[in-house]
Scaffold this active site. Sequence first.
Site, PDB file in Angstrom:
ATOM      1  CG  ASN A 183      18.087 -15.519  28.531  1.00 26.52           C
ATOM      2  OD1 ASN A 183      19.052 -15.372  29.909  1.00 26.52           O
ATOM      3  ND2 ASN A 183      18.259 -14.467  27.690  1.00 26.52           N
ATOM      4  CD1 TRP A 184      13.764 -18.445  32.778  1.00 24.32           C
ATOM      5  CD2 TRP A 184      14.622 -18.924  34.846  1.00 24.32           C
ATOM      6  NE1 TRP A 184      12.913 -20.024  33.431  1.00 24.32           N
ATOM      7  CE2 TRP A 184      13.305 -19.742  34.743  1.00 24.32           C
ATOM      8  CE3 TRP A 184      14.705 -18.644  36.703  1.00 24.32           C
ATOM      9  CZ2 TRP A 184      12.869 -21.298  35.323  1.00 24.32           C
ATOM     10  CZ3 TRP A 184      14.890 -20.247  37.433  1.00 24.32           C
ATOM     11  CH2 TRP A 184      13.831 -20.589  36.271  1.00 24.32           C
ATOM     12  CE  LYS A 185      15.620 -11.986  27.957  1.00 26.05           C
ATOM     13  NZ  LYS A 185      15.667 -10.298  27.646  1.00 26.05           N
TER      14      LYS A 185
ATOM     15  CD  GLU B  21      18.380  -8.453  27.127  1.00 26.10           C
ATOM     16  OE1 GLU B  21      18.875  -8.944  28.389  1.00 26.10           O
ATOM     17  OE2 GLU B  21      16.876  -8.555  26.672  1.00 26.10           O
TER      18      GLU B  21
ATOM     19  CD  GLU C 296      18.482 -14.430  21.518  1.00 26.29           C
ATOM     20  OE1 GLU C 296      17.387 -15.252  21.909  1.00 26.29           O
ATOM     21  OE2 GLU C 296      18.805 -13.779  22.326  1.00 26.29           O
TER      22      GLU C 296
ATOM     23  CB  SER D 260       8.574 -11.235  21.078  1.00 22.43           C
ATOM     24  OG  SER D 260       9.011 -10.454  21.355  1.00 22.43           O
TER      25      SER D 260
ATOM     26  N   GLY E 204      12.677 -15.815  26.732  1.00 23.05           N
ATOM     27  CA  GLY E 204      13.555 -15.199  27.476  1.00 23.05           C
ATOM     28  C   GLY E 204      11.640 -14.743  28.465  1.00 23.05           C
TER      29      GLY E 204
HETATM   30  C1  PEP Z   1      16.155 -13.746  25.182  1.00 18.95           C
HETATM   31  O1  PEP Z   1      16.055 -13.177  26.637  1.00 18.95           O
HETATM   32  O2  PEP Z   1      16.612 -14.385  24.437  1.00 18.95           O
HETATM   33  C2  PEP Z   1      14.626 -13.517  24.769  1.00 18.95           C
HETATM   34  C3  PEP Z   1      14.195 -13.945  23.327  1.00 18.95           C
HETATM   35  O3  PEP Z   1      13.987 -12.750  25.348  1.00 18.95           O
HETATM   36  P1  PEP Z   1      11.796 -12.355  24.586  1.00 18.95           P
HETATM   37  O4  PEP Z   1      12.236 -13.669  24.075  1.00 18.95           O
HETATM   38  O5  PEP Z   1      11.333 -12.296  25.904  1.00 18.95           O
HETATM   39  O6  PEP Z   1      12.313 -11.638  23.596  1.00 18.95           O
END
Ligand code: PEP
Length: 225
Positions: free
Chosen positions: A6-8, A86, A150, A186, A207
């Site tokens: 997930n590149w956000k 988010e 998550e 993470s 992410g």
């Molecule tokens: C995500 O955006 O779904 C996510 C898990 O982010 P990160 O890996 O940066 O915690």
Amino acid sequence: MLVAGNWKMFKGPRETTAFLEAFEPPAGVDIVLCPPFASLAAAVGRGVPVYAQNVHWAAEGAFTGEVSAAMLLELGVEGAIVGHSERRQYFGETDATVQQRCEAALAAGLSVIACVGETDAERDAGKTEAVLRRQVAAIPRHERLVIAYEPVWAIGTGKTATPDIAQEAHVVIKELHDTRVLYGGSVKPENAAELMARPAVDGALVGGASLEPGSFAAICRAAVA
Ligand code: PEP
């Protein structure tokens, strides 16, 4: 195993193309990339299935800033993330709108990664299972839908859930919903193998560590091992 990046709100079309030129996906694992809307066209057709980060429930209409399932399909996009924390935290996403988005996306032919997870305060108050029960109840059953667990306190914070915490939450979700469950929060090359080794963990939603082709490939390789 399924590993989704997930590149956000990172990477425009140019950086998307550069990523895909450098990315070497291993065989033996399903891999999905979720770039921002503006970069979907640059990502499609490059050998890795592409999902959007959201999708609206209406076929079309006066919904400024939204994108329909049909529009995504026309681009060659194969699925969408729905209900990311988010979206829930900053953009008013609710269990009801998550349900609507999932149903419309599935009906149109997209695959879905539906996200659930408790906040820090909810976990501290002993409400994790109740929150998961409420969120999962809104998610339709479908062969093209997977759930991502998550925990909000682990997203982008560097605070990964322990494999035991992930396993425990995944078991709760799987008792409620017969589907694959990905862990997100993470995930990095250093912790991916240990998390995905737990029996109820069917992959990862990644992410930050999906933004660099080398680290995302390493996480994908951990899913094969
Ligand atoms: C995500 O955006 O779904 C996510 C898990 O982010 P990160 O890996 O940066 O915690």
